[in-house]
Design an enzyme around this catalytic site. Sequence first.
Site, PDB file in Angstrom:
ATOM      1  N   GLU A 153      12.775  -1.357  -6.422  1.00 33.34           N
ATOM      2  CA  GLU A 153      12.982  -2.784  -6.595  1.00 33.34           C
ATOM      3  C   GLU A 153      14.478  -3.092  -6.634  1.00 33.34           C
ATOM      4  O   GLU A 153      15.281  -2.258  -7.087  1.00 33.34           O
ATOM      5  CB  GLU A 153      12.359  -3.232  -7.923  1.00 33.34           C
ATOM      6  N   ASN A 205      10.829  -8.892  -1.556  1.00 31.93           N
ATOM      7  CA  ASN A 205      12.162  -8.938  -2.177  1.00 31.93           C
ATOM      8  C   ASN A 205      13.090  -7.865  -1.614  1.00 31.93           C
ATOM      9  O   ASN A 205      14.121  -7.566  -2.201  1.00 31.93           O
ATOM     10  CB  ASN A 205      12.028  -8.765  -3.695  1.00 31.93           C
ATOM     11  N   ASP A 264       4.503   5.870  -3.238  1.00 34.89           N
ATOM     12  CA  ASP A 264       4.559   5.216  -4.547  1.00 34.89           C
ATOM     13  C   ASP A 264       3.183   5.202  -5.200  1.00 34.89           C
ATOM     14  O   ASP A 264       2.167   5.397  -4.537  1.00 34.89           O
ATOM     15  CB  ASP A 264       5.151   3.797  -4.454  1.00 34.89           C
ATOM     16  N   HIS A 300      12.248  -4.676  -1.259  1.00 33.23           N
ATOM     17  CA  HIS A 300      12.000  -3.325  -1.789  1.00 33.23           C
ATOM     18  C   HIS A 300      11.473  -2.396  -0.701  1.00 33.23           C
ATOM     19  O   HIS A 300      10.875  -2.832   0.278  1.00 33.23           O
ATOM     20  CB  HIS A 300      11.088  -3.350  -3.029  1.00 33.23           C
TER      21      HIS A 300
HETATM   22  C1  F6R Z   1       3.342   0.307  -0.505  1.00 41.30           C
HETATM   23  C2  F6R Z   1       4.780   0.087  -0.481  1.00 41.30           C
HETATM   24  C3  F6R Z   1       5.380  -1.271  -0.487  1.00 41.30           C
HETATM   25  C4  F6R Z   1       4.898  -2.111   0.691  1.00 41.30           C
HETATM   26  C5  F6R Z   1       5.580  -3.476   0.721  1.00 41.30           C
HETATM   27  C6  F6R Z   1       5.012  -4.367   1.820  1.00 41.30           C
HETATM   28  O1  F6R Z   1       3.066   1.693  -0.583  1.00 41.30           O
HETATM   29  O2  F6R Z   1       5.499   1.033  -0.471  1.00 41.30           O
HETATM   30  O3  F6R Z   1       6.775  -1.142  -0.452  1.00 41.30           O
HETATM   31  O4  F6R Z   1       5.164  -1.415   1.891  1.00 41.30           O
HETATM   32  O5  F6R Z   1       5.421  -4.119  -0.500  1.00 41.30           O
HETATM   33  O6  F6R Z   1       3.665  -4.583   1.566  1.00 41.30           O
HETATM   34  P1  F6R Z   1       2.708  -5.295   2.628  1.00 41.30           P
HETATM   35  O7  F6R Z   1       2.676  -4.400   3.814  1.00 41.30           O
HETATM   36  O8  F6R Z   1       1.378  -5.400   1.942  1.00 41.30           O
HETATM   37  O9  F6R Z   1       3.332  -6.621   2.951  1.00 41.30           O
END
Ligand code: F6R
Length: 231
Positions: A137, A130, A71, A132
Amino acid sequence: MSAGVQILPDAQALALAGAGADWLARRIEHKPDLTILVATGQTPMGMYAALAARVQAGTLDCSRVTAVQLDEYVGLEPGDPRSLSGWMERAFVVPLGLRNVVPLDDPATFTARLRDLGGVDVAILGLGPNGHLGFNEPPSGPDAPTREVTLTPESVASNRGYWDGLAVPTHAITAGMDVILAARETLLLVSGAHKRAILGAALDGPETPDVPASFLRRTALTVLADRDARP
Ligand code: F6R
């Protein structure tokens, strides 16, 4: 609970890092030209550092691995410190000595490059607060393609922790649910009590676009969670 869920008895991030590094290193040893969809975010950072230490020590060779960006924020100038491709370079590509990267710049080009590569072997994923995956999302169904999205307030809030006072962009491009779910294997890393309820929903609740991670049960899924995140 689905198969392949490993709850690490030790709540420390170190345990997650070591177990994640073992899991991925085994796959790279088996297939040196592995194609990996690479999450940024906090959770996999220890794992990437543990892999980098193995590369430095000469016990693991990642030079034929391809990293695929999961992403990216939209609207950043080149060189912006918040770029997720920059984060992936610093945390994964450079320390592991990779030479091949598929950037997520434009959805059509990305999709064509992945098709030419024969798809993703392994997706390394974190779990959004959430539910994702990448920036798919809620609601995101299993066929959601690679596309531009508007970030939810929850994702903006959780991303705020990354950028030390800088504003979090409100739009992003994400590899689609279709790309993630087509990976030959998926590894979901989950840490912390704040992820417990959403991990429970992902593993044991109904499959629903409201919890995109619930569709991971359709994949060859391994979950590494620490004790604090245990549902
Ligand atoms: C980042 C990504 C997000 C994170 C997710 C968890 O490239 O794809 O989906 O993996 O938001 O983030 P952390 O690990 O910071 O809790």
